[in-house]
Design a protein around this motif. Structure first.
Motif, PDB file in Angstrom:
ATOM      1  N   HIS A 150       0.807  -1.217   0.000  1.00 15.82           N
ATOM      2  CA  HIS A 150       0.000   0.000   0.000  1.00 15.82           C
ATOM      3  C   HIS A 150       0.843   1.271   0.000  1.00 15.82           C
ATOM      4  N   VAL A 151       1.995   1.261   0.674  1.00 15.70           N
ATOM      5  CA  VAL A 151       2.832   2.464   0.708  1.00 15.70           C
ATOM      6  C   VAL A 151       3.355   2.799  -0.685  1.00 15.70           C
ATOM      7  N   PHE A 152       3.757   1.757  -1.435  1.00 16.74           N
ATOM      8  CA  PHE A 152       4.283   1.985  -2.782  1.00 16.74           C
ATOM      9  C   PHE A 152       3.243   1.711  -3.874  1.00 16.74           C
ATOM     10  N   GLU A 153       2.012   1.352  -3.474  1.00 20.08           N
ATOM     11  CA  GLU A 153       0.906   1.100  -4.408  1.00 20.08           C
ATOM     12  C   GLU A 153       1.296   0.063  -5.458  1.00 20.08           C
ATOM     13  N   LEU A 154       1.549  -1.165  -4.998  1.00 18.32           N
ATOM     14  CA  LEU A 154       2.044  -2.239  -5.854  1.00 18.32           C
ATOM     15  C   LEU A 154       0.965  -3.276  -6.131  1.00 18.32           C
ATOM     16  N   SER A 155       1.116  -3.984  -7.242  1.00 15.11           N
ATOM     17  CA  SER A 155       0.261  -5.134  -7.534  1.00 15.11           C
ATOM     18  C   SER A 155       0.750  -6.325  -6.723  1.00 15.11           C
ATOM     19  N   SER A 162      -3.094 -14.383  -9.025  1.00 11.06           N
ATOM     20  CA  SER A 162      -4.048 -13.599  -8.232  1.00 11.06           C
ATOM     21  C   SER A 162      -4.503 -12.361  -8.990  1.00 11.06           C
ATOM     22  N   ASP A 163      -3.568 -11.669  -9.655  1.00  8.49           N
ATOM     23  CA  ASP A 163      -3.916 -10.466 -10.414  1.00  8.49           C
ATOM     24  C   ASP A 163      -4.830 -10.802 -11.589  1.00  8.49           C
ATOM     25  N   VAL A 164      -4.544 -11.932 -12.265  1.00 10.17           N
ATOM     26  CA  VAL A 164      -5.337 -12.321 -13.440  1.00 10.17           C
ATOM     27  C   VAL A 164      -6.743 -12.767 -13.027  1.00 10.17           C
ATOM     28  N   LEU A 165      -6.813 -13.598 -11.978  1.00 10.31           N
ATOM     29  CA  LEU A 165      -8.117 -14.126 -11.542  1.00 10.31           C
ATOM     30  C   LEU A 165      -8.883 -13.134 -10.675  1.00 10.31           C
ATOM     31  N   GLY A 166      -8.164 -12.158 -10.142  1.00 12.06           N
ATOM     32  CA  GLY A 166      -8.814 -11.225  -9.224  1.00 12.06           C
ATOM     33  C   GLY A 166      -9.182 -11.880  -7.910  1.00 12.06           C
ATOM     34  N   SER A 167      -8.473 -12.961  -7.557  1.00 14.61           N
ATOM     35  CA  SER A 167      -8.774 -13.695  -6.326  1.00 14.61           C
ATOM     36  C   SER A 167      -7.490 -14.224  -5.729  1.00 14.61           C
ATOM     37  N   LEU A 168      -7.057 -13.646  -4.612  1.00 13.95           N
ATOM     38  CA  LEU A 168      -5.873 -14.139  -3.919  1.00 13.95           C
ATOM     39  C   LEU A 168      -6.124 -15.543  -3.372  1.00 13.95           C
TER      40      LEU A 168
END
Length: 458
Positions: A49-54, A402-408
């Motif tokens: 969150h501090v560096f706004e990362l994927s 996780s990024d592709v599926l939108g589900s961690l």
């Protein structure tokens, strides 16, 4: 005054008995890389969150960490071969101290790249430590108990994991709202930037305590006498070059499989741990990072407990059979976590820690045992340490899923697949067990000046 080693070294490099003080001191190195790994899981959550990362970008923390292992393991092994395991340990501790010191300027500069560089520097020191300590632990005693001895040393690693996470929980994470909520509530971009900088300053605090412990360990190793644990006589007459060593090792099928298994295991462990806090935050909205860290503490406690149970089972049954069962149950737990009810997913992920503990030392010990000519052992052990690079790759893959599926939650299918791959390795080992791989009696040890006898089976 030097603290001396009472054990007698055999021609093979193994000892006739275990020198208790030296073995315990060496084992105290294991929680030091556990603490560093535990702190990485804290840093991933903070940097997100501090560096706004994927999710994939946050996993580069692990890429920097395990990439350092990969690049330095072979050079470290060559230095150990030309000197001694103790020299490798001293170099590792010294570089680890330098790496921790770099967090002082990093916390001021507050850039993601600088933090990755610090983590990489720490990993260089840890690469020396693991390359030396893992093999050294297996050599500090009779050959027939080498795998059990390494499992005992590795039991200290999750203690370090726990301490690292606890330090991160109380020194890096704050009470109140989550980091994301605090940053979103900042009234201006300048205030948000200042808050992010203040949060990053907290990363320095746990490394101050680690530095103190590292300096104490460095002094103790300097004043303690250790055996060389290198082959003598005919076995030591001819030194093996790197190209010769690689040609020999690549012809050993079980050694090659062990490399793959170790790659998958470290990737599995790192991916599970990297995203546990994040998964808790996703599943329980309103929870802050300090509260979510409790799940990591429970997970590492399970990891430690699983090691004790495994040590007892391996002392009685074939290690390969025990690990086949462990890996099968672990894969099932992570599949349920990935595709089962969201409310219980975090608990299945935590439960999987019970099954991971014995994998690393057992893979390492059994793979190292496939090298009959011990002239190739330092480099063989280093390549096994290089397989740690799985921790740099698998978390990025899981983060990308996780990024592709939108589900961690669903991304944990990647970790489940790793468990299946490790199961296949141990299943193949069942067909290559030598008679000496049968359950071993308890390790014989001696105190200072002890006179315990053991039949020479070398």
């Amino acid at each position: 005054m030097l603290i001396k080693n009472p054990a007698r070294q055999l021609d093979s490099g193994y000892l006739d008995r275990v020198p208790i003080f030296q073995f315990i001191l060496l084992s105290l190195l294991f929680p030091m890389w556990g603490a560093a790994a535990g702190l990485n899981d804290i840093l991933i959550t903070q940097f997100k969150h501090v560096f706004e990362l994927s999710d994939a970008a946050t996993a580069f923390v692990q890429s920097a960490f395990y990439g350092g292992y990969f690049l330095i393991a072979i050079p470290a092994s060559r230095i150990v071969r030309r000197t001694s395991y103790k020299v490798g340990v001293l170099i590792g501790l010294s570089v680890y101290i330098v790496g921790c010191g770099l967090f002082f300027p990093a916390s001021t500069l507050a850039t993601y790249g600088m933090f990755l560089f610090c983590i990489f520097a720490v990993a260089i020191g840890l690469s020396f430590l693991e390359t030396s300590a893992n093999t050294y632990s297996s050599m500090l005693g009779p050959r027939r108990t080498s795998t059990l001895r390494l499992n005992i040393s590795q039991t200290f690693t999750p203690i370090g994991n726990l301490l690292g996470v606890i330090l991160g929980k109380y020194l890096i994470f704050n009470t109140g709202d989550s980091i994301e909520a605090q940053l979103d509530a900042a009234p201006t971009p300048e205030a948000k930037l200042a808050l992010g900088h203040d949060l990053l300053l907290n990363t320095l605090l746990p490394y101050k305590y680690i530095l103190i412990v590292l300096v104490c360990l460095l002094v103790l190793f300097l004043i303690t006498e250790y055996p060389r644990s290198k082959p003598v006589g005919e076995a030591a007459e001819k030194h093996a070059g790197l190209s010769e060593t690689l040609r020999v090792l690549v012809r050993i099928p079980q050694y090659r499989k062990g490399i793959v298994a170790q790659f998958l295991y470290v990737g599995l462990q790192t991916a599970v741990w990297s995203f546990t806090i994040r998964l808790a935050l996703d599943l329980y909205p309103g929870m802050n990072e300090r509260q979510a860290t409790n799940f990591m503490i429970v997970g590492f406690t399970c990891f430690l407990g699983g090691k004790f149970v495994a040590n007892a089972l391996i002392a009685r049954y074939s290690a390969a059979r025990v690990l086949v069962v462990y890996c099968g149950i672990g894969a099932a737990l992570l599949l349920v976590a990935a595709f089962g009810p969201a409310g219980s997913a975090i608990w299945f992920v935590i439960a999987s820690n019970l099954l991971m503990g014995p994998c690393w030392p057992t893979i390492f010990g059994q793979t190292l045992d496939t090298i009959e000519d011990k002239r190739y052992q330092e480099t063989g052990g280093a390549i096994l340490v290089m397989a740690i690079v799985g921790g740099a790759v698998v978390p990025v893959v899981q983060g990308a899923v996780s990024d592709v599926l939108g589900s961690l939650q669903m991304s944990y299918v990647v970790s489940a697949a790793c468990f299946v791959g490790i199961l296949l390795y141990f299943r193949s080992n069942l067909h290559h067990l030598a008679p000496d791989d049968a359950p071993e009696p308890a390790m014989q040890t001696s105190g200072q000046g002890g006179t315990v006898r053991e039949e020479n089976r070398e």
